[in-house]
Design a protein around this motif. Structure first.
Motif, PDB file in Angstrom:
ATOM      1  N   GLN A 130     -52.669   1.654  48.905  1.00 32.04           N
ATOM      2  CA  GLN A 130     -52.599   1.479  47.442  1.00 32.04           C
ATOM      3  C   GLN A 130     -53.601   0.420  46.992  1.00 32.04           C
ATOM      4  OE1 GLN A 130     -48.409   0.416  46.915  1.00 32.04           O
ATOM      5  NE2 GLN A 130     -48.230   2.159  45.516  1.00 32.04           N
ATOM      6  N   LEU A 131     -53.673  -0.645  47.746  1.00 34.44           N
ATOM      7  CA  LEU A 131     -54.575  -1.750  47.434  1.00 34.44           C
ATOM      8  C   LEU A 131     -56.038  -1.309  47.558  1.00 34.44           C
ATOM      9  CD1 LEU A 131     -54.304  -4.676  46.614  1.00 34.44           C
ATOM     10  CD2 LEU A 131     -54.140  -5.284  49.019  1.00 34.44           C
ATOM     11  N   SER A 132     -56.360  -0.592  48.616  1.00 30.44           N
ATOM     12  CA  SER A 132     -57.730  -0.101  48.810  1.00 30.44           C
ATOM     13  C   SER A 132     -58.131   0.870  47.711  1.00 30.44           C
ATOM     14  CB  SER A 132     -57.857   0.596  50.164  1.00 30.44           C
ATOM     15  OG  SER A 132     -57.618  -0.314  51.203  1.00 30.44           O
ATOM     16  N   GLU A 133     -57.208   1.740  47.316  1.00 29.81           N
ATOM     17  CA  GLU A 133     -57.490   2.731  46.280  1.00 29.81           C
ATOM     18  C   GLU A 133     -57.790   2.070  44.941  1.00 29.81           C
ATOM     19  OE1 GLU A 133     -58.009   5.813  43.715  1.00 29.81           O
ATOM     20  OE2 GLU A 133     -58.133   5.844  45.892  1.00 29.81           O
ATOM     21  N   ILE A 134     -56.968   1.114  44.535  1.00 26.67           N
ATOM     22  CA  ILE A 134     -57.188   0.485  43.233  1.00 26.67           C
ATOM     23  C   ILE A 134     -58.430  -0.412  43.254  1.00 26.67           C
ATOM     24  CG2 ILE A 134     -55.668  -1.523  43.504  1.00 26.67           C
ATOM     25  CD1 ILE A 134     -54.750  -0.835  40.542  1.00 26.67           C
ATOM     26  N   LEU A 135     -58.708  -1.049  44.373  1.00 25.95           N
ATOM     27  CA  LEU A 135     -59.933  -1.848  44.492  1.00 25.95           C
ATOM     28  C   LEU A 135     -61.162  -0.965  44.276  1.00 25.95           C
ATOM     29  CD1 LEU A 135     -61.460  -4.483  45.173  1.00 25.95           C
ATOM     30  CD2 LEU A 135     -61.300  -3.816  47.579  1.00 25.95           C
ATOM     31  N   SER A 136     -61.150   0.230  44.835  1.00 24.25           N
ATOM     32  CA  SER A 136     -62.293   1.136  44.710  1.00 24.25           C
ATOM     33  C   SER A 136     -62.523   1.581  43.265  1.00 24.25           C
ATOM     34  CB  SER A 136     -62.136   2.346  45.620  1.00 24.25           C
ATOM     35  OG  SER A 136     -61.127   3.212  45.130  1.00 24.25           O
ATOM     36  N   GLN A 137     -61.534   1.416  42.402  1.00 19.70           N
ATOM     37  CA  GLN A 137     -61.670   1.790  40.992  1.00 19.70           C
ATOM     38  C   GLN A 137     -62.414   0.736  40.173  1.00 19.70           C
ATOM     39  OE1 GLN A 137     -57.959   3.143  39.178  1.00 19.70           O
ATOM     40  NE2 GLN A 137     -57.264   3.823  41.191  1.00 19.70           N
ATOM     41  N   LEU A 138     -62.583  -0.462  40.728  1.00 20.27           N
ATOM     42  CA  LEU A 138     -63.364  -1.481  40.023  1.00 20.27           C
ATOM     43  C   LEU A 138     -64.836  -1.084  40.074  1.00 20.27           C
ATOM     44  CD1 LEU A 138     -61.848  -4.847  41.317  1.00 20.27           C
ATOM     45  CD2 LEU A 138     -61.670  -3.886  39.012  1.00 20.27           C
ATOM     46  N   PRO A 139     -65.508  -1.050  38.928  1.00 19.96           N
ATOM     47  CA  PRO A 139     -66.917  -0.668  38.926  1.00 19.96           C
ATOM     48  C   PRO A 139     -67.785  -1.535  39.852  1.00 19.96           C
ATOM     49  CG  PRO A 139     -66.068  -0.716  36.697  1.00 19.96           C
ATOM     50  CD  PRO A 139     -64.996  -1.291  37.591  1.00 19.96           C
ATOM     51  N   GLU A 140     -67.460  -2.806  39.961  1.00 21.80           N
ATOM     52  CA  GLU A 140     -68.220  -3.715  40.824  1.00 21.80           C
ATOM     53  C   GLU A 140     -67.366  -4.140  42.029  1.00 21.80           C
ATOM     54  OE1 GLU A 140     -70.288  -6.820  38.666  1.00 21.80           O
ATOM     55  OE2 GLU A 140     -70.511  -5.524  36.915  1.00 21.80           O
ATOM     56  N   HIS A 141     -66.636  -3.172  42.595  1.00 25.43           N
ATOM     57  CA  HIS A 141     -65.666  -3.486  43.656  1.00 25.43           C
ATOM     58  C   HIS A 141     -66.272  -4.154  44.883  1.00 25.43           C
ATOM     59  CE1 HIS A 141     -66.995   0.555  44.868  1.00 25.43           C
ATOM     60  NE2 HIS A 141     -66.746   0.148  46.093  1.00 25.43           N
ATOM     61  N   VAL A 142     -67.536  -3.896  45.167  1.00 18.69           N
ATOM     62  CA  VAL A 142     -68.137  -4.530  46.344  1.00 18.69           C
ATOM     63  C   VAL A 142     -68.299  -6.034  46.170  1.00 18.69           C
ATOM     64  CG1 VAL A 142     -69.296  -2.433  47.135  1.00 18.69           C
ATOM     65  CG2 VAL A 142     -70.506  -4.018  45.635  1.00 18.69           C
ATOM     66  N   GLU A 143     -68.249  -6.509  44.933  1.00 15.59           N
ATOM     67  CA  GLU A 143     -68.385  -7.938  44.660  1.00 15.59           C
ATOM     68  C   GLU A 143     -67.051  -8.689  44.760  1.00 15.59           C
ATOM     69  OE1 GLU A 143     -71.316  -9.328  44.304  1.00 15.59           O
ATOM     70  OE2 GLU A 143     -72.361  -7.407  44.311  1.00 15.59           O
ATOM     71  N   TRP A 144     -65.949  -7.953  44.726  1.00 11.45           N
ATOM     72  CA  TRP A 144     -64.618  -8.564  44.787  1.00 11.45           C
ATOM     73  C   TRP A 144     -64.108  -8.571  46.222  1.00 11.45           C
ATOM     74  CZ3 TRP A 144     -62.208 -10.991  40.831  1.00 11.45           C
ATOM     75  CH2 TRP A 144     -62.711 -10.771  39.535  1.00 11.45           C
ATOM     76  N   THR A 145     -63.347  -9.587  46.560  1.00  9.24           N
ATOM     77  CA  THR A 145     -62.739  -9.688  47.883  1.00  9.24           C
ATOM     78  C   THR A 145     -61.223  -9.758  47.725  1.00  9.24           C
ATOM     79  OG1 THR A 145     -64.636 -10.922  48.723  1.00  9.24           O
ATOM     80  CG2 THR A 145     -62.581 -11.102  49.977  1.00  9.24           C
ATOM     81  N   VAL A 146     -60.527  -8.936  48.488  1.00  7.89           N
ATOM     82  CA  VAL A 146     -59.066  -9.029  48.548  1.00  7.89           C
ATOM     83  C   VAL A 146     -58.752  -9.879  49.764  1.00  7.89           C
ATOM     84  CG1 VAL A 146     -56.908  -7.778  48.879  1.00  7.89           C
ATOM     85  CG2 VAL A 146     -58.696  -6.782  47.449  1.00  7.89           C
ATOM     86  N   ALA A 147     -58.112 -11.014  49.544  1.00  9.16           N
ATOM     87  CA  ALA A 147     -57.800 -11.943  50.632  1.00  9.16           C
ATOM     88  C   ALA A 147     -56.332 -11.802  51.031  1.00  9.16           C
ATOM     89  CB  ALA A 147     -58.107 -13.366  50.206  1.00  9.16           C
ATOM     90  N   ASN A 148     -56.110 -11.467  52.269  1.00  5.76           N
ATOM     91  CA  ASN A 148     -54.758 -11.388  52.839  1.00  5.76           C
ATOM     92  C   ASN A 148     -53.809 -10.488  52.049  1.00  5.76           C
ATOM     93  OD1 ASN A 148     -55.532 -13.256  54.854  1.00  5.76           O
ATOM     94  ND2 ASN A 148     -55.104 -14.935  53.433  1.00  5.76           N
ATOM     95  N   GLU A 149     -54.353  -9.460  51.413  1.00  2.34           N
ATOM     96  CA  GLU A 149     -53.551  -8.566  50.557  1.00  2.34           C
ATOM     97  C   GLU A 149     -52.754  -9.362  49.524  1.00  2.34           C
ATOM     98  OE1 GLU A 149     -51.194  -5.947  53.131  1.00  2.34           O
ATOM     99  OE2 GLU A 149     -52.805  -4.475  52.999  1.00  2.34           O
ATOM    100  N   HIS A 150     -53.257 -10.528  49.139  1.00  2.00           N
ATOM    101  CA  HIS A 150     -52.517 -11.424  48.257  1.00  2.00           C
ATOM    102  C   HIS A 150     -53.238 -11.740  46.952  1.00  2.00           C
ATOM    103  CE1 HIS A 150     -51.064 -15.338  46.752  1.00  2.00           C
ATOM    104  NE2 HIS A 150     -49.890 -14.855  47.106  1.00  2.00           N
TER     105      HIS A 150
END
Length: 114
Positions: free
Chosen positions: A23-43
């Motif tokens: 779920q987390l990976s899917e919604i992250l991929s919806q951000l237009p600039e998702h490669v610039e964002w980091t999800v840390a510890n799923e938190h």
């Protein structure tokens, strides 16, 4: 399909499980600039924006602050000369919700010039 930036943050009252795994990976991929964002510890979600000077970075922070107030969802913001670090998570669930990604998408649309 409605983009994340077109949605509105929903106040969280707790009792909702935070996003995890696929779920987390899917919604992250919806951000237009998702490669610039980091999800840390799923938190939490973080991104650093670079600027040519302090004044431009401060103007960006002020615009982000206005969006945060409008959405009722407030990121942690670190302002330094030439950079701004944004950290977002939903405190009431101690993790990430869709609203965090909505806010991130809205922040990515903020103009980055003074």
């Amino acid at each position: 399909m409605t983009s994340l930036a077109d949605k509105t943050c929903v106040p969280c009252r707790g009792g909702v499980p935070p996003l995890k795994g696929a779920q987390l990976s899917e919604i992250l991929s919806q951000l237009p600039e998702h490669v610039e964002w980091t999800v840390a510890n799923e938190h939490h979600l973080t991104r650093t924006y670079k600027f040519p000077d302090f004044k431009t970075a401060l103007a960006f922070v002020n615009r982000v602050g206005a969006i945060a107030e409008e959405q009722g969802h407030h990121p942690d913001i670190v302002l330094a000369w030439g950079k701004v670090e944004i950290t977002i998570w939903t405190h009431k669930v101690d993790g990430l919700t869709e609203s965090d990604f909505i806010l991130a998408a809205k922040i990515d649309q903020v103009p980055r010039q003074a």
